[in-house]
Scaffold this active site. Structure first.
Site, PDB file in Angstrom:
ATOM      1  N   GLU A   1      33.102  44.004  44.658  1.00 36.26           N
ATOM      2  CA  GLU A   1      34.608  44.191  44.445  1.00 36.26           C
ATOM      3  C   GLU A   1      35.178  44.832  43.203  1.00 36.26           C
ATOM      4  O   GLU A   1      34.255  44.995  42.205  1.00 36.26           O
ATOM      5  CB  GLU A   1      35.116  42.813  43.855  1.00 36.26           C
ATOM      6  CG  GLU A   1      36.277  42.195  43.465  1.00 36.26           C
ATOM      7  CD  GLU A   1      36.556  40.282  43.593  1.00 36.26           C
ATOM      8  OE1 GLU A   1      37.659  39.987  42.590  1.00 36.26           O
ATOM      9  OE2 GLU A   1      35.952  40.423  44.015  1.00 36.26           O
TER      10      GLU A   1
ATOM     11  N   GLU B   1      42.272  42.164  35.838  1.00 31.44           N
ATOM     12  CA  GLU B   1      42.751  40.394  36.302  1.00 31.44           C
ATOM     13  C   GLU B   1      44.140  40.833  35.057  1.00 31.44           C
ATOM     14  O   GLU B   1      43.763  41.076  33.775  1.00 31.44           O
ATOM     15  CB  GLU B   1      41.870  40.164  35.798  1.00 31.44           C
ATOM     16  CG  GLU B   1      41.414  39.591  37.366  1.00 31.44           C
ATOM     17  CD  GLU B   1      39.830  38.381  37.677  1.00 31.44           C
ATOM     18  OE1 GLU B   1      39.883  37.748  37.701  1.00 31.44           O
ATOM     19  OE2 GLU B   1      39.119  38.836  36.169  1.00 31.44           O
TER      20      GLU B   1
ATOM     21  N   ASP C   1      38.684  44.880  40.129  1.00 33.22           N
ATOM     22  CA  ASP C   1      39.291  44.144  40.167  1.00 33.22           C
ATOM     23  C   ASP C   1      40.365  44.346  38.815  1.00 33.22           C
ATOM     24  O   ASP C   1      39.485  44.766  37.726  1.00 33.22           O
ATOM     25  CB  ASP C   1      38.883  42.717  39.243  1.00 33.22           C
ATOM     26  CG  ASP C   1      38.139  41.567  40.196  1.00 33.22           C
ATOM     27  OD1 ASP C   1      38.896  41.940  41.471  1.00 33.22           O
ATOM     28  OD2 ASP C   1      37.229  40.714  39.791  1.00 33.22           O
TER      29      ASP C   1
END
Length: 289
Positions: free
Chosen positions: A101, A105, A103
Site C-alpha cells: 500500500e 493521509e 498512502d
C-alpha cells in the site's frame, strides 16, 4: 507562497499533462454510497457521526502514475482523515503478510491550524514508514494535485508535481519493494480522532459535521491489469523499459526535481520515521543506506 514555489508550480503544470479519466467509468463506492455525491467532474465525500465513506477503482494497476485534485475539509477538521492511496486489491485492510500500500493521509486540525500530510508505504504486510509534511499553501481553499508515481526504481509522492517523498528500490540491500501485485486506487474520508490530531488529544467536534472534501480531475497513466492475476501482472507490467514510466530517464528525479525535493525536505518535513530513534530499537533497513 514564495516566488520560487510559484515558478516551479507553473512550469510543472505546463510540462506534465496527464491522462484524464471519468470517475464513474473507473471508480465505484466501496462503502457508504449515500455519503458520496458525483456532480460532473467533482466527487464529494462527507463524514458525519453515522459514517464516513470511500471509493475504489474497478481496475488494478502495476507501475505508472495516478493523481487527483483534492480540496480538503474547511474550518475545524480535527479528528478527520482524508485518504488517497493505492493498495493491493487482495486485502481489504492494512493486514496480511503480502499487503502492499502507498498512502496519502491528510490529518485534520482545529480551525486556524495547518493540515499535515502523512505518507506511508506498506510492503509485504509491513508499514510503519510514515513521513509527515506541512504544506506551502492552504489546502482547504482550492484544489491541489496529489500524485503517486511508481516504477521498478522508486516511488515518488508529489504535491502539485513537486516531489515531497522518494522511496528508492533497495532490494539489493535486502529491503522489500512493491513490484509484484496489481493495486487499486482508493479515496476515503473517515473519523480517526484516536490518533489523527495532535496524537488523539483533540477529538472530532460533531457539531461541525458534516465534514466535506471534494475530489476531481483524476488522471491515471499506469499499467492496467484488466483483472489479470499476479503472474500475469509480472508478465504484462514487469518488463523493464517496456512502458514510458520505466524508461531509463525515469530511474530517478531529474535535476530540477531534485532541487524541489531538497527544498521541501528542508522546509516542510516535520516527521521522518528514519530519524525516530526513540521509536525503533533497530532502525528499518532502508534507513541505513
Amino acid at each position: 507562497m514564495s516566488s520560487f514555489m510559484i515558478v516551479f508550480l507553473i512550469l510543472s503544470m505546463l510540462l506534465n499533462p496527464g491522462v484524464g479519466v471519468n470517475f464513474t467509468d473507473v471508480f465505484e463506492s466501496s462503502w457508504a454510497p449515500d455519503h458520496i455525491a458525483v456532480v460532473g467532474d467533482e466527487v464529494t465525500l462527507s463524514l458525519d457521526s453515522a459514517s464516513g465513506c470511500g471509493f475504489e477503482s474497478r481496475f488494478k494497476y502495476l507501475f505508472g502514475k495516478a493523481s487527483a485534485q483534492i480540496k480538503l475539509v474547511e474550518g475545524d477538521s480535527a479528528g478527520t482523515v482524508i485518504a488517497f492511496y493505492v493498495r493491493d486489491k487482495n486485502h481489504m485492510s492494512s493486514e496480511g503478510a503480502n499487503h502492499d500500500e502507498l498512502d496519502f493521509e491528510f490529518l485534520g486540525n482545529v480551525s486556524g491550524e495547518p493540515y499535515l500530510v502523512q505518507t506511508n508505504i506498506y510492503v509485504n504486510g509491513s508499514g510503519d514508514r510514515e513521513q509527515r509534511h506541512g504544506l506551502w499553501f492552504d489546502p482547504t481553499t482550492d484544489f491541489h494535485t496529489y500524485s503517486f508515481f511508481w516504477n521498478h526504481h522508486s516511488i515518488i509522492f508529489s504535491v502539485d508535481d513537486i516531489p515531497i517523498r522518494v522511496f528508492k528500490n533497495k532490494e539489493k540491500k535486502g529491503v522489500p519493494y512493491p513490484k509484484n501485485q496489481g493495486m487499486g486506487i482508493y479515496g476515503s474520508l473517515w473519523n480517526a480522532d484516536d490518533w489523527a490530531t495532535q496524537g488523539g488529544r483533540v477529538k472530532t467536534n460533531w457539531s461541525h459535521s458534516p465534514f466535506v472534501t471534494t475530489f476531481r480531475s483524476f488522471e491515471i497513466d499506469a499499467c492496467d491489469l484488466c483483472g489479470e492475476d499476479t503472474i500475469a501482472a509480472g508478465a504484462k507490467c514487469g518488463k523493464l523499459a517496456k512502458f514510458l514510466w520505466d524508461k531509463p530517464s525515469k530511474n530517478g528525479l531529474e535535476k530540477s526535481k531534485k532541487r524541489q525535493f531538497k527544498m521541501v525536505q528542508n522546509k516542510y518535513l516535520v516527521y521522518d520515521y528514519c530519524k525516530d530513534t526513540a521509536r525503533f530499537n533497530q532502525m528499518p533497513k532502508e534507513c541505513l543506506y
